[in-house]
Design a protein around this motif. Structure first.
Motif, PDB file in Angstrom:
ATOM      1  N   GLU A 182      43.673  40.295  60.213  1.00 35.88           N
ATOM      2  CA  GLU A 182      45.123  40.473  60.342  1.00 35.88           C
ATOM      3  C   GLU A 182      45.686  40.049  61.699  1.00 35.88           C
ATOM      4  OE1 GLU A 182      47.519  42.135  58.307  1.00 35.88           O
ATOM      5  OE2 GLU A 182      46.152  41.943  56.598  1.00 35.88           O
ATOM      6  N   LYS A 183      45.053  40.578  62.737  1.00 33.22           N
ATOM      7  CA  LYS A 183      45.607  40.353  64.083  1.00 33.22           C
ATOM      8  C   LYS A 183      45.507  38.885  64.486  1.00 33.22           C
ATOM      9  CE  LYS A 183      46.862  44.477  65.299  1.00 33.22           C
ATOM     10  NZ  LYS A 183      48.269  44.662  64.948  1.00 33.22           N
ATOM     11  N   ASP A 238      50.946  36.598  53.265  1.00 28.83           N
ATOM     12  CA  ASP A 238      51.816  35.728  52.474  1.00 28.83           C
ATOM     13  C   ASP A 238      52.684  34.828  53.338  1.00 28.83           C
ATOM     14  OD1 ASP A 238      50.849  36.563  50.132  1.00 28.83           O
ATOM     15  OD2 ASP A 238      52.393  38.090  49.765  1.00 28.83           O
ATOM     16  N   ARG A 239      53.165  35.398  54.436  1.00 29.29           N
ATOM     17  CA  ARG A 239      54.071  34.577  55.256  1.00 29.29           C
ATOM     18  C   ARG A 239      53.332  33.383  55.858  1.00 29.29           C
ATOM     19  NH1 ARG A 239      55.250  37.891  60.798  1.00 29.29           N
ATOM     20  NH2 ARG A 239      53.084  38.261  61.357  1.00 29.29           N
ATOM     21  N   PRO A 277      45.056  26.955  48.949  1.00 28.10           N
ATOM     22  CA  PRO A 277      45.792  28.037  49.585  1.00 28.10           C
ATOM     23  C   PRO A 277      46.051  29.222  48.647  1.00 28.10           C
ATOM     24  CG  PRO A 277      46.762  25.951  50.173  1.00 28.10           C
ATOM     25  CD  PRO A 277      45.664  25.648  49.201  1.00 28.10           C
ATOM     26  N   ARG A 278      46.369  28.920  47.384  1.00 25.82           N
ATOM     27  CA  ARG A 278      46.669  30.040  46.489  1.00 25.82           C
ATOM     28  C   ARG A 278      45.447  30.926  46.257  1.00 25.82           C
ATOM     29  NH1 ARG A 278      44.480  27.160  42.154  1.00 25.82           N
ATOM     30  NH2 ARG A 278      45.161  25.053  42.573  1.00 25.82           N
ATOM     31  N   GLU A 279      44.256  30.406  46.531  1.00 25.43           N
ATOM     32  CA  GLU A 279      43.054  31.209  46.327  1.00 25.43           C
ATOM     33  C   GLU A 279      42.561  31.868  47.604  1.00 25.43           C
ATOM     34  OE1 GLU A 279      40.541  28.298  44.613  1.00 25.43           O
ATOM     35  OE2 GLU A 279      41.569  28.400  42.682  1.00 25.43           O
ATOM     36  N   ARG A 307      53.853  29.266  54.839  1.00 21.70           N
ATOM     37  CA  ARG A 307      53.969  28.210  55.844  1.00 21.70           C
ATOM     38  C   ARG A 307      53.087  27.017  55.490  1.00 21.70           C
ATOM     39  NH1 ARG A 307      57.373  31.235  57.267  1.00 21.70           N
ATOM     40  NH2 ARG A 307      58.018  31.790  59.394  1.00 21.70           N
ATOM     41  N   PHE A 308      51.873  27.336  54.990  1.00 20.68           N
ATOM     42  CA  PHE A 308      50.940  26.257  54.644  1.00 20.68           C
ATOM     43  C   PHE A 308      51.569  25.324  53.625  1.00 20.68           C
ATOM     44  CE2 PHE A 308      46.820  28.888  55.578  1.00 20.68           C
ATOM     45  CZ  PHE A 308      47.231  28.989  56.903  1.00 20.68           C
TER      46      PHE A 308
END
Ligand code: ADP
Ligand code: MG
Length: 481
Positions: free
Chosen positions: A253-254, A289-290, A281-283, A294-295
């Motif tokens: 996360e960080k 999500d943000r 990316p969807r996998e 962007r990807f």
């Protein structure tokens, strides 16, 4: 420059070739002597350029006597030979990088001590004077270029988008550019080729290549040492950020947050971002999500398994780079036999060269067959039809006869489908033969089983776990994709 000595070298070498040609067969002559370029003669030493380390070793191992004879004849008993081995072919701007080794017989056996299978710019033990093409600040490997990246249907979109980005970084709509696909299919090669292209054409641009793993570690260290600001500032100066294997950021996360800010800053300032990932990316589970959204701003392109023609072209390119000639039919045989990924194809070529060296054999059909057989046997030793049936019956505690029967009970159907799936994964059996092992079912039943299990694997964590356990029966590690 050295025109006299060059001319002299050509004359000496052509005399040598006449002598050598008489002593060895046509095929060997073509393979090992035609590619040699005479460079110059001085102090009774003929210097010849050979295409690779392997090539040099081969000559020393196999043809030293013919060479000696030719040198004796042309330059006299005190005549010497020096090899100039190409380490890096260079490009329009950078001359090729080579190092010189006197031949063993006429000098101390330098070569024998310093022998290395594949000298690269990074590892070469020799003092290389011209290291301009190695730019450590970018962490790019200069060997990855568009020139030696073979184009095929499997990578066409990624390659052309990559080239467009390389020519106009930050300006095209391919920002970010995301290349994804499974291991060994050229992602790292392609994204580094983009970096090298920019580096070579726009010297003022700060190109940086980093793996996601390294990025994470740097981030963690920055937190530990209270230098987060410096870390972020550093990344914000980059003109072209190439970040490899972003799937590694999943669940972190960080680090993702920090990457998100850097990403936004660079993107807003018109800087180019290039990424790779081992899945679409969807996998990418475990990614914010943000960040994922962007990807999708730029272009996402996949690289796939190369088809037969592309495999041939890749093999030819690799062999050419090593200065090795192999008959077409052997190349074809290799391309038919290895269809996993490019890295494995390279591995096979390296083993072939090693076997050829060790056994003093030419790379021919025989050698290709034995080498491949060893590799295949090593990999697939344990996974046979019987070992799959054994593993499945004991894991699920079902009878072999039930497994092979027509029973449609749930307790039997699932293990049976799993067994079919495993056979499809681990053996080269045609679907019909797989069906045969389950009481003569037809191929559509097998297809259905394989599809059912594939879907379950993606949707049901328990099934995935079961599968991982089964893989362990065969000493395999299951890599989810
Ligand atoms: P990935 O990053 O997708 O795992 P790599 O970029 O490391 O794969 O590629 C593995 C090896 O295969 C590298 O040595 C690379 O040069 C080579 N390779 C892959 N694709 C191609 C291609 N299309 N043409 C030439 N070499 C390739
Ligand atoms: Mg890679």
């Amino acid at each position: 420059m050295h025109s006299t000595s060059q001319l002299q070298a050509r004359q000496v070498w052509s005399k040598c070739l006449e002598i050598i040609h008489n002593d060895i067969n046509e095929q060997s002559f073509k393979t090992w002597f035609e590619p040699i370029i005479p460079l110059n003669v001085s102090n009774q030493t003929l210097s010849i350029q050979v295409p690779s380390q392997f090539f040099y070793e081969w000559l020393e191992e196999n043809y030293i006597h013919v060479l000696r004879k030719a040198i004796d004849f042309t330059l006299g008993k005190n005549g010497m030979l020096e090899y100039s081995i190409i380490v890096d072919k260079g490009d329009k701007k950078n001359p090729p990088i080579t190092y010189n080794i006197p031949n063993q017989k006429s000098s101390v056996p330098v070569a024998a001590q310093q022998r290395k299978p594949e000298p690269t710019l990074y590892e070469s033990p020799f003092q290389l004077k011209d290291l301009d093409s190695l730019d450590l600040d970018s962490y790019l490997n200069a060997h990855y270029t568009f020139d030696n990246f073979v184009e095929g249907d499997c990578n066409r979109l990624g390659r052309s988008a990559g080239l467009a980005v390389a020519q106009r970084p930050g300006v095209t709509s391919f920002n970010p550019l995301m290349i994804y696909g499974s291991v060994g299919l050229g992602k790292t090669h392609l994204i580094q080729a983009i970096g090298n292209y920019i580096k070579n054409t726009q010297a003022n641009k700060f190109v940086l290549y980093v793996t996601s793993e390294k990025f994470c570690n740097q981030f963690i260290n920055a937190i530990k040492n209270n230098t987060l600001q410096a870390f972020t500032n550093f990344y914000m100066q980059v003109d072209c950020l190439i970040i490899d294997d972003v799937q590694f950021l999943a669940g972190k996360e960080k680090t993702q947050e920090s990457f998100f800010h850097i990403f936004n800053h660079l993107h807003q300032s018109g800087k180019q971002i290039i990424m790779s990932s081992d899945r679409a990316p969807r996998e990418l589970a475990g990614m914010q999500d943000r960040l994922l959204s962007r990807f999708k701003w730029g272009l996402t392109a996949d690289v796939q398994q190369p088809d037969f023609e592309t495999r041939i072209a890749i093999l030819q390119k690799k062999l050419q780079a090593d200065g090795i000639y192999i008959e077409d039919k052997v190349i074809e045989y290799l391309a038919h036999s290895i269809d996993t990924n490019v890295r494995e194809m390279e591995g096979v070529i390296v083993s072939l060269m090693a076997h050829a060296s060790l056994n003093r054999k030419e790379i021919d059909m025989d050698l290709a067959r034995t080498t491949l057989k060893n590799i295949v046997v090593d990999n697939e030793k344990e996974v046979t039809v019987d070992s799959i049936l054994d593993a499945v019956t004991s894991h699920f505690d079902v009878n072999m006869s039930d497994l092979k029967s027509k029973s449609r009970k749930k307790e039997t159907v699932f293990p049976r489908q799993i067994a079919m799936y495993l056979m499809k994964e681990f053996t080269n059996l045609p679907l019909k033969s797989i069906g045969y092992h389950f009481g003569g079912r037809d191929h559509s039943t097998v297809i259905h089983a394989v599809q059912t299990i594939s879907i379950m694997l993606e949707t049901d964590k328990e099934v995935e776990k079961t599968m991982q356990k089964l893989y362990k029966y065969f000493n395999r590690v299951r890599v989810k994709n």
